[in-house]
Design a protein around this motif. Structure first.
Motif, short mmCIF file in Angstrom:
data_model
loop_
_atom_site.label_atom_id
_atom_site.label_comp_id
_atom_site.label_asym_id
_atom_site.label_seq_id
_atom_site.Cartn_x
_atom_site.Cartn_y
_atom_site.Cartn_z
N THR A 230 -0.49 2.73 -6.28
CA THR A 230 -1.41 2.79 -7.42
C THR A 230 -0.66 2.90 -8.75
O THR A 230 -1.12 2.38 -9.77
CB THR A 230 -2.38 3.97 -7.26
N THR A 231 0.49 3.56 -8.75
CA THR A 231 1.29 3.64 -9.98
C THR A 231 1.85 2.27 -10.34
O THR A 231 1.83 1.86 -11.52
CB THR A 231 2.43 4.65 -9.81
N LEU B 191 0.56 -0.56 -9.58
CA LEU B 191 -0.58 -1.32 -10.07
C LEU B 191 -0.89 -0.98 -11.52
O LEU B 191 -1.11 -1.86 -12.36
CB LEU B 191 -1.80 -1.04 -9.20
N GLN B 192 -0.88 0.30 -11.84
CA GLN B 192 -1.18 0.74 -13.21
C GLN B 192 -0.18 0.18 -14.20
O GLN B 192 -0.55 -0.29 -15.29
CB GLN B 192 -1.19 2.26 -13.26
N VAL B 193 1.10 0.21 -13.84
CA VAL B 193 2.13 -0.30 -14.74
C VAL B 193 1.99 -1.80 -14.95
O VAL B 193 2.02 -2.31 -16.08
CB VAL B 193 3.53 0.05 -14.20
N ALA C 63 -0.61 -3.73 -14.46
CA ALA C 63 -1.88 -4.14 -15.05
C ALA C 63 -1.80 -4.18 -16.57
O ALA C 63 -2.49 -4.98 -17.22
CB ALA C 63 -2.99 -3.21 -14.60
N GLY C 64 -0.95 -3.33 -17.15
CA GLY C 64 -0.82 -3.30 -18.60
C GLY C 64 -0.18 -4.55 -19.18
O GLY C 64 -0.25 -4.77 -20.40
N GLN D 209 -7.23 -2.76 -3.43
CA GLN D 209 -7.43 -2.13 -4.73
C GLN D 209 -8.71 -2.55 -5.45
O GLN D 209 -9.02 -2.00 -6.51
CB GLN D 209 -6.23 -2.41 -5.64
N ARG E 270 -9.30 -5.16 -7.20
CA ARG E 270 -9.06 -5.82 -8.48
C ARG E 270 -8.00 -6.90 -8.31
O ARG E 270 -7.32 -6.98 -7.28
CB ARG E 270 -8.63 -4.83 -9.54
#
Length: 448
Positions: free
Chosen positions: A54-55, A57-59, A61-62, A74, A76
């Motif tokens: 998930t981390t 993915l978060q990085v 996605a930006g 996920q 998405r």
């Protein structure tokens, strides 16, 4: 007079990738591609809620471009390179994925994610994906053979370093590149190869894996648009192989290409641990059943294996990553818990006082006569009795492969861990029928 110059390694591989025809590949090998992809995707589903995934993915996605490629588990989508990065991390995270024992490469993780992302974006068929997947995995394993064992012994994480070649080759096939373009893609990939064994117990390993997937895709895309590389980027005097190891054994790359398939030797894990620890677990489970004594009755356990087993596994266990590559933890699970599933390698198990106490009674010793993947376990009981178990071929190995039914059950278990038990049956049906699917978007929707 000297004979004709030997063709470059990348040239031979580029021609192999471009000229391969799906209808000429044996049905058994096509089926192995499905098994490998199924195993990979199940592993990715199982860690959908893990912070490492998930981390990432978060990085990503930006910075993501157009969201067209599914991130497994996920709900998405990201752009293909970002999705490939995250999905590669997920597939490899638990050390539960496939293994080519000779090189200790995990073939699917760097190759499947960029292919699935490209195919979802561009509408490729299931057969096209499976074909490119087979070719990519074959290329990475053959390049791995050519530099083993010195490459890994020097500290290069071979799944990451060779995985970028597999990703580039597979993407080159899916993109329809010419032989010359595929050759260039491999040369471009050579400049993007990285990953360190020293970093395996840390999240830096995940970065090396994710980069192998996305950098291979980038290499193929650049080659398709006219980027070139040095002809001998793999084996040249200042090329990849010599910079990262010894002089490569080129015949390991080129001999029997398209006839003898390294990827037919892929193995699948029944335990989420390094492949060389499976024989340890099997031997301890066998002794536990034979002796029928409580763990407290065992004074010492001696585990013997080859140099790789000791180099990877004779370690202090502080984290879940340590546990997955620990001789001591593997033995403790066999005798104390009698099982070795995903939960047995997580932090609650690492901190379990009973397992910690038992790990302290395990001793590792070198036996160079034992083959890679084999182990001999000797138990000495408190009353002085001794018993030994020798396992040369662990469950899941090439000699004792997991069946389709066992792989499907593993997929269901992993889907349940990730919170996707309700979709597991439909996803399995789609995977087993993938060769005849006109595109992969239905499968990816089930996995999203």
């Amino acid at each position: 007079m000297s004979g004709p110059a030997r063709p470059h390694a990348g040239e031979v591989l580029g021609r192999f990738v471009a000229e391969s025809r799906w209808e000429e590949i044996a049905p058994a090998l096509r089926h192995e591609a499905v098994r490998s992809l199924l195993n990979h995707l199940g592993c990715a589903l199982g860690v959908a809620q893990d912070p490492a995934v998930t981390t990432a993915l978060q990085v990503m996605a930006g910075f993501s471009g157009t969201p067209v490629a599914t991130v497994v588990g996920q709900g998405r989508k990201l752009d293909p390179m970002s999705a490939a990065f995250v999905n590669c991390i997920a597939g490899n995270l638990l050390d539960y994925d496939d293994t080519h024992l000779r090189t200790v490469i995990h073939p699917a993780a760097p190759v499947a994610p960029p292919l699935l992302a490209l195919a979802e974006q561009r509408g490729h068929s299931g057969a096209e994906v499976l074909h490119a997947f087979l070719l990519g995995m074959e290329v990475e394993c053959r390049i791995g053979n050519a530099v083993s064992p010195g490459h890994y012994d020097r500290g290069w994480h071979i799944t990451s370093t060779c995985g970028v070649f597999g990703a580039a080759a597979g993407c080159a096939k899916l993109l329809g590149l010419t032989a010359a373009q595929a050759w260039n893609a491999l040369g471009i990939a050579a400049s993007q190869s990285a990953g360190l064994v020293e970093n395996l117990p840390s999240a830096a390993k995940n970065v090396g894996m994710g980069n192998a997937a996305r950098h291979g895709l980038l290499a193929a895309l650049l080659a398709g648009q006219g980027y070139e590389a040095a002809p001998a980027a793999i084996e040249g005097p200042l090329g990849w192989a010599r910079a990262m190891g010894d002089a490569p054994q080129i015949e390991e790359i080129t001999t029997g290409l398209g006839g003898r398939w390294e990827i037919a030797r892929t193995t699948y894990k029944p335990y989420p641990a390094g492949i060389v620890f499976h024989a340890v677990i099997d031997a301890c489970l066998q002794l536990r059943a034979e002796l029928e004594v409580p763990p407290e009755a065992i004074a010492t356990v001696t585990v013997a294996g080859d140099a790789l087993l000791l180099a990877r596994g004779d370690r202090v266990v502080r984290t879940a990553r340590d546990a997955r590559v620990s001789i001591h933890h593997s033995a403790a699970l066999g005798f104390v818990r009698g099982k070795a599933g995903v939960a047995e390698f997580e932090m609650p198990a690492v901190l379990d006082p009973a397992l910690a106490a038992f790990r302290a009674r395990v001793v590792a010793e070198l036996d160079a006569s034992l083959p890679r993947g084999g182990a001999r376990v000797t138990v000495r009981l408190s009353d002085g009795r001794e018993r030994t178990a020798l396992v040369l071929h662990a469950r899941g190995s090439e000699a004792r492969p997991l069946s389709d039914a066992e792989l499907a059950e593993k997929f269901r278990d992993n889907a349940g861990l990730g919170g996707f038990a309700g979709r597991a049956g439909a996803a399995l049906d789609a995977l087993w029928a993938l060769e005849t699917a006109p595109d992969i978007r239905g499968l990816m929707a089930l996995l999203g």
